[in-house]
Design a protein around this motif. Structure first.
Motif, PDB file in Angstrom:
ATOM      1  N   ASP A  34       0.757  -1.097   0.024  1.00  0.00           N
ATOM      2  CA  ASP A  34      -0.604   0.193   0.372  1.00  0.00           C
ATOM      3  C   ASP A  34       1.347   1.146   0.284  1.00  0.00           C
ATOM      4  N   ARG A  35       2.161   1.480   0.659  1.00  0.00           N
ATOM      5  CA  ARG A  35       2.797   2.606   1.200  1.00  0.00           C
ATOM      6  C   ARG A  35       3.609   2.726  -0.934  1.00  0.00           C
ATOM      7  N   LEU A  36       4.312   1.548  -1.360  1.00  0.00           N
ATOM      8  CA  LEU A  36       4.583   1.368  -2.629  1.00  0.00           C
ATOM      9  C   LEU A  36       3.599   1.853  -3.690  1.00  0.00           C
ATOM     10  N   PHE A  37       2.346   1.935  -3.642  1.00  0.00           N
ATOM     11  CA  PHE A  37       1.440   2.447  -4.682  1.00  0.00           C
ATOM     12  C   PHE A  37       1.896   3.484  -4.448  1.00  0.00           C
ATOM     13  N   TYR A  63       8.421   1.797 -16.854  1.00  0.00           N
ATOM     14  CA  TYR A  63       7.598   0.373 -15.394  1.00  0.00           C
ATOM     15  C   TYR A  63       6.619  -1.018 -15.126  1.00  0.00           C
ATOM     16  N   LEU A  64       5.818  -0.217 -15.954  1.00  0.00           N
ATOM     17  CA  LEU A  64       4.319  -0.543 -16.251  1.00  0.00           C
ATOM     18  C   LEU A  64       4.571  -1.837 -16.996  1.00  0.00           C
ATOM     19  N   ARG A  65       4.745  -1.340 -18.222  1.00  0.00           N
ATOM     20  CA  ARG A  65       5.167  -1.940 -19.535  1.00  0.00           C
ATOM     21  C   ARG A  65       5.365  -3.263 -18.914  1.00  0.00           C
ATOM     22  N   ILE A  66       7.023  -3.270 -18.272  1.00  0.00           N
ATOM     23  CA  ILE A  66       8.100  -4.774 -18.222  1.00  0.00           C
ATOM     24  C   ILE A  66       6.918  -5.635 -17.306  1.00  0.00           C
ATOM     25  N   LEU A  67       6.416  -4.613 -15.359  1.00  0.00           N
ATOM     26  CA  LEU A  67       5.374  -5.314 -14.850  1.00  0.00           C
ATOM     27  C   LEU A  67       4.337  -6.423 -15.768  1.00  0.00           C
ATOM     28  N   PHE A  77       5.414 -14.410 -10.727  1.00  0.00           N
ATOM     29  CA  PHE A  77       4.867 -12.572 -10.560  1.00  0.00           C
ATOM     30  C   PHE A  77       3.009 -12.218 -10.682  1.00  0.00           C
ATOM     31  N   VAL A  78       3.008 -13.532 -10.405  1.00  0.00           N
ATOM     32  CA  VAL A  78       1.579 -13.358 -10.591  1.00  0.00           C
ATOM     33  C   VAL A  78       1.134 -13.700  -9.082  1.00  0.00           C
ATOM     34  N   GLN A  79      -0.035 -12.767  -8.565  1.00  0.00           N
ATOM     35  CA  GLN A  79      -0.434 -12.619  -7.299  1.00  0.00           C
ATOM     36  C   GLN A  79      -0.905 -14.443  -6.310  1.00  0.00           C
ATOM     37  N   LYS A  80      -0.296 -14.957  -5.682  1.00  0.00           N
ATOM     38  CA  LYS A  80      -1.671 -15.709  -5.486  1.00  0.00           C
ATOM     39  C   LYS A  80      -1.314 -16.615  -4.142  1.00  0.00           C
ATOM     40  N   LYS A  81      -1.993 -17.726  -3.379  1.00  0.00           N
ATOM     41  CA  LYS A  81      -2.299 -17.927  -2.432  1.00  0.00           C
ATOM     42  C   LYS A  81      -1.127 -18.551  -1.825  1.00  0.00           C
ATOM     43  N   LEU A  87      -2.568 -14.399   1.029  1.00  0.00           N
ATOM     44  CA  LEU A  87      -2.120 -13.791   0.029  1.00  0.00           C
ATOM     45  C   LEU A  87      -0.329 -13.302  -0.148  1.00  0.00           C
ATOM     46  N   GLU A  88       0.340 -13.955  -1.099  1.00  0.00           N
ATOM     47  CA  GLU A  88       1.812 -13.716  -0.979  1.00  0.00           C
ATOM     48  C   GLU A  88       1.886 -12.614  -1.502  1.00  0.00           C
ATOM     49  N   LEU A  89       3.185 -12.056  -1.806  1.00  0.00           N
ATOM     50  CA  LEU A  89       3.498 -10.844  -2.116  1.00  0.00           C
ATOM     51  C   LEU A  89       2.884 -10.445  -3.543  1.00  0.00           C
ATOM     52  N   PHE A  90       2.819  -8.907  -3.446  1.00  0.00           N
ATOM     53  CA  PHE A  90       2.068  -8.571  -4.967  1.00  0.00           C
ATOM     54  C   PHE A  90       3.471  -8.309  -6.228  1.00  0.00           C
ATOM     55  N   PRO A  91       3.234  -8.492  -6.677  1.00  0.00           N
ATOM     56  CA  PRO A  91       4.049  -8.680  -8.224  1.00  0.00           C
ATOM     57  C   PRO A  91       5.089  -7.097  -7.713  1.00  0.00           C
ATOM     58  N   LEU A  92       4.251  -5.938  -7.948  1.00  0.00           N
ATOM     59  CA  LEU A  92       4.809  -5.467  -7.848  1.00  0.00           C
ATOM     60  C   LEU A  92       5.772  -4.053  -6.458  1.00  0.00           C
ATOM     61  N   GLN A  93       5.986  -5.585  -5.442  1.00  0.00           N
ATOM     62  CA  GLN A  93       6.816  -5.852  -4.238  1.00  0.00           C
ATOM     63  C   GLN A  93       7.657  -6.316  -4.957  1.00  0.00           C
ATOM     64  N   LYS A  94       7.638  -7.409  -6.101  1.00  0.00           N
ATOM     65  CA  LYS A  94       8.400  -8.792  -6.272  1.00  0.00           C
ATOM     66  C   LYS A  94       9.802  -7.397  -7.147  1.00  0.00           C
TER      67      LYS A  94
END
Length: 157
Positions: A34-37, A63-67, A77-81, A87-94
């Protein structure tokens, strides 16, 4: 007795919690995302586009194109459980941890303070990120230069 010790040693190496590793609570992960976003990716981010470019060494749209490209290519990089249905880490964090390590040459444990990602996960994210970039963008950007490219670069330099 030796066979029993060897069998118990092998069972210790098969997944589960690792002694000495720090567990990052899922609430802490979410707060980090949330802070990163809010800081960089919200409609009205805290930091300006110039600051984003200085921190990540690229513009936000790139950055968003690469993500998006690496999310489509690598399921890491896909968030899953996880196994406990958390929930694991968000793709943005990784991806942010990988970019920060590459852009600033910092160690994996340094990105934990802001991104809220563990050292081992940061290293694993970096490996997946680099492999994905090579596979996705390699054929276009990692080719050998042709004579016209060399002439153009010499004219610029």
């Amino acid at each position: 007795m030796i066979q029993i010790l060897r069998a118990s040693d092998q069972s210790k190496k098969r997944g589960g919690s690792v002694v000495g590793h720090k567990y990052i609570c899922c609430e802490r992960r979410k707060k980090g995302h949330d802070r990163l976003f809010v800081d960089y990716f919200a409609t009205n981010p805290v930091y300006s586009p110039a600051t984003f470019q200085r921190h990540f060494r690229m513009r936000r749209h790139l950055y968003l194109r690469i993500l998006n490209a690496i999310e489509a290519y690598d399921t890491y990089f896909v968030q899953k459980k996880d196994a406990t249905h958390i929930l694991e880490l968000f793709p943005l964090q990784k991806m942010t941890s990988a970019i920060r390590m590459l852009a600033h040459g910092v160690a994996a444990d340094v990105v934990d303070d802001y991104v809220r990602i563990g050292e081992n996960t940061a290293i694993e994210s970096l490996k997946h990120f680099c492999n994905s970039i090579i596979e996705i963008f390699g054929p276009e950007y990692l080719r050998s230069p042709i004579t016209t490219d060399i002439a153009r670069l010499l004219a610029i330099g």
